[in-house]
Design an enzyme around this catalytic site. Structure first.
Site, PDB file in Angstrom:
ATOM      1  N   ASN A  75       0.868  -1.179   0.000  1.00  0.00           N
ATOM      2  CA  ASN A  75       0.000   0.000   0.000  1.00  0.00           C
ATOM      3  C   ASN A  75       0.904   1.228   0.000  1.00  0.00           C
ATOM      4  O   ASN A  75       1.438   1.608   1.036  1.00  0.00           O
ATOM      5  CB  ASN A  75      -0.893  -0.044   1.254  1.00  0.00           C
ATOM      6  N   LYS A 107       0.172   4.233  -0.408  1.00  0.00           N
ATOM      7  CA  LYS A 107      -0.501   5.430   0.137  1.00  0.00           C
ATOM      8  C   LYS A 107      -0.262   6.629  -0.792  1.00  0.00           C
ATOM      9  O   LYS A 107      -0.151   6.445  -1.996  1.00  0.00           O
ATOM     10  CB  LYS A 107      -0.042   5.674   1.577  1.00  0.00           C
ATOM     11  N   HIS A 132      -9.554   1.218   4.865  1.00  0.00           N
ATOM     12  CA  HIS A 132      -8.284   1.449   5.562  1.00  0.00           C
ATOM     13  C   HIS A 132      -8.509   2.418   6.720  1.00  0.00           C
ATOM     14  O   HIS A 132      -9.320   3.341   6.614  1.00  0.00           O
ATOM     15  CB  HIS A 132      -7.244   2.014   4.580  1.00  0.00           C
ATOM     16  N   GLU A 137      -6.905   4.849   7.766  1.00  0.00           N
ATOM     17  CA  GLU A 137      -6.710   6.272   7.443  1.00  0.00           C
ATOM     18  C   GLU A 137      -7.968   6.843   6.789  1.00  0.00           C
ATOM     19  O   GLU A 137      -8.326   7.998   7.012  1.00  0.00           O
ATOM     20  CB  GLU A 137      -5.473   6.433   6.552  1.00  0.00           C
ATOM     21  N   GLU A 144      -5.373  -4.707  10.748  1.00  0.00           N
ATOM     22  CA  GLU A 144      -4.376  -3.659  10.927  1.00  0.00           C
ATOM     23  C   GLU A 144      -4.666  -2.854  12.190  1.00  0.00           C
ATOM     24  O   GLU A 144      -5.474  -1.910  12.155  1.00  0.00           O
ATOM     25  CB  GLU A 144      -4.388  -2.702   9.736  1.00  0.00           C
ATOM     26  N   GLY A 173       2.472   2.518  10.742  1.00  0.00           N
ATOM     27  CA  GLY A 173       3.425   3.610  10.569  1.00  0.00           C
ATOM     28  C   GLY A 173       4.148   4.014  11.836  1.00  0.00           C
ATOM     29  O   GLY A 173       4.780   5.074  11.883  1.00  0.00           O
ATOM     30  N   SER A 209       3.451  -1.840  10.392  1.00  0.00           N
ATOM     31  CA  SER A 209       4.895  -1.876  10.649  1.00  0.00           C
ATOM     32  C   SER A 209       5.529  -3.231  10.344  1.00  0.00           C
ATOM     33  O   SER A 209       6.432  -3.679  11.061  1.00  0.00           O
ATOM     34  CB  SER A 209       5.196  -1.442  12.098  1.00  0.00           C
TER      35      SER A 209
HETATM   36  P1  PGA Z   1       2.830   0.504   7.627  1.00  0.00           P
HETATM   37  O1  PGA Z   1       1.366   0.707   7.026  1.00  0.00           O
HETATM   38  O2  PGA Z   1       3.367  -0.796   7.072  1.00  0.00           O
HETATM   39  O3  PGA Z   1       3.615   1.695   7.181  1.00  0.00           O
HETATM   40  O4  PGA Z   1       2.669   0.427   9.119  1.00  0.00           O
HETATM   41  C1  PGA Z   1       0.503  -0.379   6.845  1.00  0.00           C
HETATM   42  C2  PGA Z   1      -0.814   0.095   6.263  1.00  0.00           C
HETATM   43  O5  PGA Z   1      -1.307   1.139   6.664  1.00  0.00           O
HETATM   44  O6  PGA Z   1      -1.397  -0.587   5.397  1.00  0.00           O
END
Ligand code: PGA
Length: 256
Positions: free
Chosen positions: A13, A15, A99, A101, A171, A177, A217
């Protein structure tokens, strides 16, 4: 279905990262090493504007193309939105919906997520549905209730044939992140709880077949331990998917 019969899926992803030229470069860099990896399905989810170019960069390889979001209508007066019909026409096979976000920053609730999911599937796309609790919810013991509620909210009433076009990504919001991944035991346990919700909604057979990823992460350093857990069927990878060598290493860990 025993865990070892579910083919792991690792999706990157990206983003809101990569310009067009950076996206082409990244896709070209992962293409060859991923092409020779059996035993894992790999998916690249670049920004909308780079989908066509990434599709071309991985054409002829088994690497799949995914989008990060979609609208629930096929077309119309929805300024700034992208429809599932457009994504299908671009040869996208996957789309991420729900997601955290999008839930937190763009106000998406379970009803909207469920609508997007059904619209995407109706256009032949497979959906990666994200669920996850925040830190306060985990610390107060609500994890299973929160992720179970998100899964039920989006998936209740889904027809039997639609489950084959679904992947769930667990997640935890606190792990995204932050560099603080869930432990493999935490991820395994919560994914097991999600699988029980799916069994309740759709029966044991579908639940046993459904692939459920972990995300938050994931790095080359923790991937193998996560993937060794029986419930974890791959990963949704954010930050580490922007580095070709790291994303390939994570895919390799899932393939073995
Ligand atoms: P990350 O994000 O691997 O940077 O923690 C995962 C995601 O949001 O899909």
């Amino acid at each position: 279905m025993p865990a070892q019969e579910r083919r792991p899926i690792v999706a990157g992803n990206w983003k809101m990262n990569t310009t067009l030229s950076e996206a082409i470069q990244l896709a070209s860099d992962v293409r060859e090493p991923l092409a020779t990896l059996a035993g894992v399905e790999s998916v690249l989810c670049p920004p909308f504007i780079s989908l066509a170019a990434v599709r071309d960069a991985v054409a002829g390889s088994p690497v799949a193309l995914g989008a990060q979001n979609c609208h629930f209508e096929a077309k119309g007066a929805f300024t700034g939105e992208v429809s599932p019909a457009m994504l299908a026409d671009l040869s996208c096979q996957y789309v991420i919906v729900g997601h955290s976000e999008r839930r937190a920053l763009f106000g998406e609730d379970d009803a909207l997520v469920g609508r997007k999911l059904r619209a995407a599937q109706a256009h032949g796309l497979s959906v990666i549905l994200c669920v996850g609790e925040n830190l306060e919810q985990r610390e107060s013991g609500q994890t299973d209730a929160v992720v179970g509620g998100q899964a039920r909210g989006a998936l209740e009433g889904l027809e039997a044939s639609a489950w084959d076009r679904l992947v769930i990504a667990y997640e935890p919001v606190w792990a995204i992140g932050t560099g603080r991944a869930a432990t493999s035991a935490q991820a395994n346990e919560t994914i097991g709880a999600i699988r029980r919700v799916v069994a309740d909604l759709a029966g044991e057979e579908i639940a046993g077949r459904l692939r459920i990823q972990y995300g938050g992460s994931v790095t080359p350093a923790n991937a193998a331990e996560l993937f060794a857990q029986p419930e974890i069927d791959g990963a949704l990878v954010g930050g580490a998917s922007l580095k070709a060598v790291d994303f390939v290493a994570i895919c390799r860990a899932a393939a073995t």
